[in-house]
Design a protein around this motif. Structure first.
Motif, PDB file in Angstrom:
ATOM      1  N   ASN A  27       3.882-101.500  -3.671  1.00 36.49           N
ATOM      2  CA  ASN A  27       3.876-101.529  -5.131  1.00 36.49           C
ATOM      3  C   ASN A  27       5.177-102.201  -5.554  1.00 36.49           C
ATOM      4  N   LEU A  28       5.092-103.508  -5.771  1.00 39.57           N
ATOM      5  CA  LEU A  28       6.288-104.262  -6.159  1.00 39.57           C
ATOM      6  C   LEU A  28       6.706-103.959  -7.590  1.00 39.57           C
ATOM      7  N   SER A  29       5.753-103.566  -8.436  1.00 45.18           N
ATOM      8  CA  SER A  29       6.071-103.240  -9.833  1.00 45.18           C
ATOM      9  C   SER A  29       7.056-102.087  -9.924  1.00 45.18           C
ATOM     10  N   ASP A  30       6.943-101.144  -8.992  1.00 46.99           N
ATOM     11  CA  ASP A  30       7.770 -99.941  -9.014  1.00 46.99           C
ATOM     12  C   ASP A  30       8.668 -99.821  -7.779  1.00 46.99           C
ATOM     13  N   ALA A  31       8.857-100.917  -7.042  1.00 44.29           N
ATOM     14  CA  ALA A  31       9.709-100.927  -5.843  1.00 44.29           C
ATOM     15  C   ALA A  31       9.346 -99.789  -4.890  1.00 44.29           C
TER      16      ALA A  31
END
Length: 181
Positions: A132-136
């Motif tokens: 989940n790159l949006s939320d690291a």
């Protein structure tokens, strides 16, 4: 179901079962990914003897996990997966990512029956996890290269290797990458 999906994709607390203080395992790769992406939540390795793994304070068992664990990466041999999932559910862990492969027919049947009757949401088995790159939040058992960039595209890949190939050769940025095994 939305709360369970949120616990899986945006967990506040992650337990990692199958990391080692002495050798590199897939659980250790996941711990490294979480550290490298500066995951803002709590990470708790579970190990019978180690007090710390990869800079994270460890607990000795699933039963010793604190309340509020949203997801657990269960990176254990096939013979132990069903027991681990049962113990996680009993401890109140909401979701589990199982990257294990190589189940016997009997183990596969047991795990399928368990998932049908369990309250725990299980992702996998035989997957590399999710990023989940949006939320690291990279709960992922493969190396993540510097070519992977944050962006608007979500990718669901049956094959972890195919997913890696796509994200490493793409010029677009990704929000989520989910391997389903």
């Amino acid at each position: 179901m939305d709360d369970l999906m949120d616990s899986l994709i945006r967990p506040r607390t992650i337990a990692v079962i199958g990391a080692s203080p002495n050798r590199v395992t897939l659980g250790n790769v996941a711990l490294d990914n979480l550290a490298n992406y500066k995951y803002a939540g709590t990470v708790i390795p579970v190990h019978g003897e180690a007090k710390e793994i990869a800079g994270f304070s460890a607990v000795s068992s699933i039963e010793a996990l604190p309340d509020g664990v949203d997801t657990a990466l269960a990176s254990v041999p096939a013979a132990g997966v069903a027991d681990v999932v049962r113990r996680l559910e009993k401890r109140g862990v909401k979701t589990a990512i199982v990257n294990t492969a190589g189940f016997s027919d009997i183990q596969d049947i047991e795990l399928r029956q368990l998932v049908k009757t369990s309250k725990i949401l299980m992702h996998g088995p035989n997957c590399m996890g999710l990023i989940n790159l949006s939320d690291a939040t990279p709960i992922y058992t493969g190396g993540i290269t510097s070519r992977v960039r944050k962006g608007p595209v979500a990718l669901i890949a049956q094959s972890g290797s195919a997913g890696i190939s796509v994200i490493n050769s793409s010029t677009c940025g990704f929000s989520k990458i989910v391997t389903i095994g």
